[in-house]
Motif scaffolding. Structure first.
Motif, PDB file in Angstrom:
ATOM      1  N   LEU A   1       0.831  -1.212   0.000  1.00  0.00           N
ATOM      2  CA  LEU A   1       0.000   0.000   0.000  1.00  0.00           C
ATOM      3  C   LEU A   1       0.862   1.259   0.000  1.00  0.00           C
ATOM      4  O   LEU A   1       0.532   2.244  -0.688  1.00  0.00           O
ATOM      5  N   ILE A   2       1.963   1.244   0.730  1.00  0.00           N
ATOM      6  CA  ILE A   2       2.890   2.383   0.728  1.00  0.00           C
ATOM      7  C   ILE A   2       3.474   2.582  -0.670  1.00  0.00           C
ATOM      8  O   ILE A   2       3.555   3.709  -1.175  1.00  0.00           O
ATOM      9  N   PHE A   3       3.866   1.500  -1.320  1.00  0.00           N
ATOM     10  CA  PHE A   3       4.423   1.577  -2.670  1.00  0.00           C
ATOM     11  C   PHE A   3       3.405   2.139  -3.660  1.00  0.00           C
ATOM     12  O   PHE A   3       3.714   3.027  -4.468  1.00  0.00           O
TER      13      PHE A   3
ATOM     14  N   ALA B   1       3.775   5.678  -5.654  1.00  0.00           N
ATOM     15  CA  ALA B   1       3.700   5.762  -7.114  1.00  0.00           C
ATOM     16  C   ALA B   1       2.641   6.773  -7.541  1.00  0.00           C
ATOM     17  O   ALA B   1       2.869   7.573  -8.463  1.00  0.00           O
ATOM     18  N   HIS B   2       1.489   6.776  -6.862  1.00  0.00           N
ATOM     19  CA  HIS B   2       0.443   7.746  -7.189  1.00  0.00           C
ATOM     20  C   HIS B   2       0.886   9.172  -6.876  1.00  0.00           C
ATOM     21  O   HIS B   2       0.595  10.097  -7.638  1.00  0.00           O
ATOM     22  N   THR B   3       1.577   9.352  -5.779  1.00  0.00           N
ATOM     23  CA  THR B   3       2.043  10.687  -5.412  1.00  0.00           C
ATOM     24  C   THR B   3       3.047  11.207  -6.438  1.00  0.00           C
ATOM     25  O   THR B   3       2.953  12.351  -6.895  1.00  0.00           O
ATOM     26  N   VAL B   4       3.986  10.367  -6.812  1.00  0.00           N
ATOM     27  CA  VAL B   4       4.978  10.763  -7.821  1.00  0.00           C
ATOM     28  C   VAL B   4       4.287  11.072  -9.148  1.00  0.00           C
ATOM     29  O   VAL B   4       4.598  12.079  -9.803  1.00  0.00           O
TER      30      VAL B   4
ATOM     31  N   ALA C   1      -3.374  13.503  -3.722  1.00  0.00           N
ATOM     32  CA  ALA C   1      -4.138  13.357  -2.476  1.00  0.00           C
ATOM     33  C   ALA C   1      -4.366  11.894  -2.125  1.00  0.00           C
ATOM     34  O   ALA C   1      -4.143  11.471  -0.978  1.00  0.00           O
ATOM     35  N   PHE C   2      -4.795  11.092  -3.096  1.00  0.00           N
ATOM     36  CA  PHE C   2      -5.013   9.684  -2.806  1.00  0.00           C
ATOM     37  C   PHE C   2      -3.695   8.951  -2.606  1.00  0.00           C
ATOM     38  O   PHE C   2      -3.637   7.961  -1.871  1.00  0.00           O
ATOM     39  N   GLY C   3      -2.644   9.426  -3.217  1.00  0.00           N
ATOM     40  CA  GLY C   3      -1.330   8.829  -2.980  1.00  0.00           C
ATOM     41  C   GLY C   3      -0.883   9.022  -1.543  1.00  0.00           C
ATOM     42  O   GLY C   3      -0.445   8.081  -0.881  1.00  0.00           O
ATOM     43  N   VAL C   4      -1.027  10.229  -1.040  1.00  0.00           N
ATOM     44  CA  VAL C   4      -0.658  10.512   0.352  1.00  0.00           C
ATOM     45  C   VAL C   4      -1.550   9.721   1.309  1.00  0.00           C
ATOM     46  O   VAL C   4      -1.078   9.151   2.300  1.00  0.00           O
ATOM     47  N   ALA C   5      -2.848   9.642   1.010  1.00  0.00           N
ATOM     48  CA  ALA C   5      -3.765   8.860   1.855  1.00  0.00           C
ATOM     49  C   ALA C   5      -3.395   7.376   1.839  1.00  0.00           C
ATOM     50  O   ALA C   5      -3.440   6.706   2.882  1.00  0.00           O
TER      51      ALA C   5
END
Length: 115
Positions: A14-16, A20-23, A44-48
Motif C-alpha cells: 500500500l505504501i508503494f 507511485a500515485h504521489t509521484v 491526495a489519494f497517494g498521500v492517503a
C-alpha cells in the motif's frame, strides 16, 4: 522490533502504491500534461494510501496480520473505486488486499493454544 511477521507485506504494498500515485501526481502537475484536478486527486489519494499503508504495516508488525475491519474498509474503498473507474489504479489494491486477506484467514485457522 517486537514483530510477529518478518516483513509487513500488505502495508508495504500500500505504501508503494501510494508513493507511485504521489509521484505520478507531481509529474502530471509539473509537466502540465493534464488538468490540475487530476494532479490533485493522484497526489491526495497517494498521500492517503501512504498513510493507510503505514498504519497497516504497524498493525502487521504488532498483531502479525491485518484485522477484518481494516480489510473490509479497504475492500469497500476498492470496490467503490473499481465501480467508477474499472481500469484504474484501484486494480493494484487487489494484490495487497488479497495478501492481507490470506494472512487473516491463515491466522484464524490456527488452533488456539491449550490452556
Amino acid at each position: 522490533m517486537n514483530s510477529k511477521t518478518r516483513f509487513p507485506l500488505t502495508g508495504s504494498l500500500l505504501i508503494f502504491i501510494g508513493a507511485a500515485h504521489t509521484v505520478l501526481g507531481i509529474v502530471v502537475w509539473v509537466t502540465k500534461d493534464q488538468d490540475t484536478e487530476l494532479s490533485f486527486w493522484f497526489t491526495a489519494f497517494g498521500v492517503a494510501a501512504i498513510a493507510l499503508g503505514i498504519a497497516v504495516a504497524e498493525m502487521e508488525r504488532s498483531r502479525g496480520y491485518v484485522t477484518a475491519p481494516v480489510l473490509a474498509a479497504t475492500a469497500a474503498l476498492t470496490a467503490f473505486g473499481l465501480a467508477f473507474e474499472p481500469v484504474s489504479g484501484f486494480l493494484t489494491v487487489l494484490l495487497p488486499l488479497a495478501i492481507g486477506t490470506g494472512g487473516w484467514i491463515s491466522r484464524r485457522n490456527l488452533a488456539p493454544a491449550a490452556a
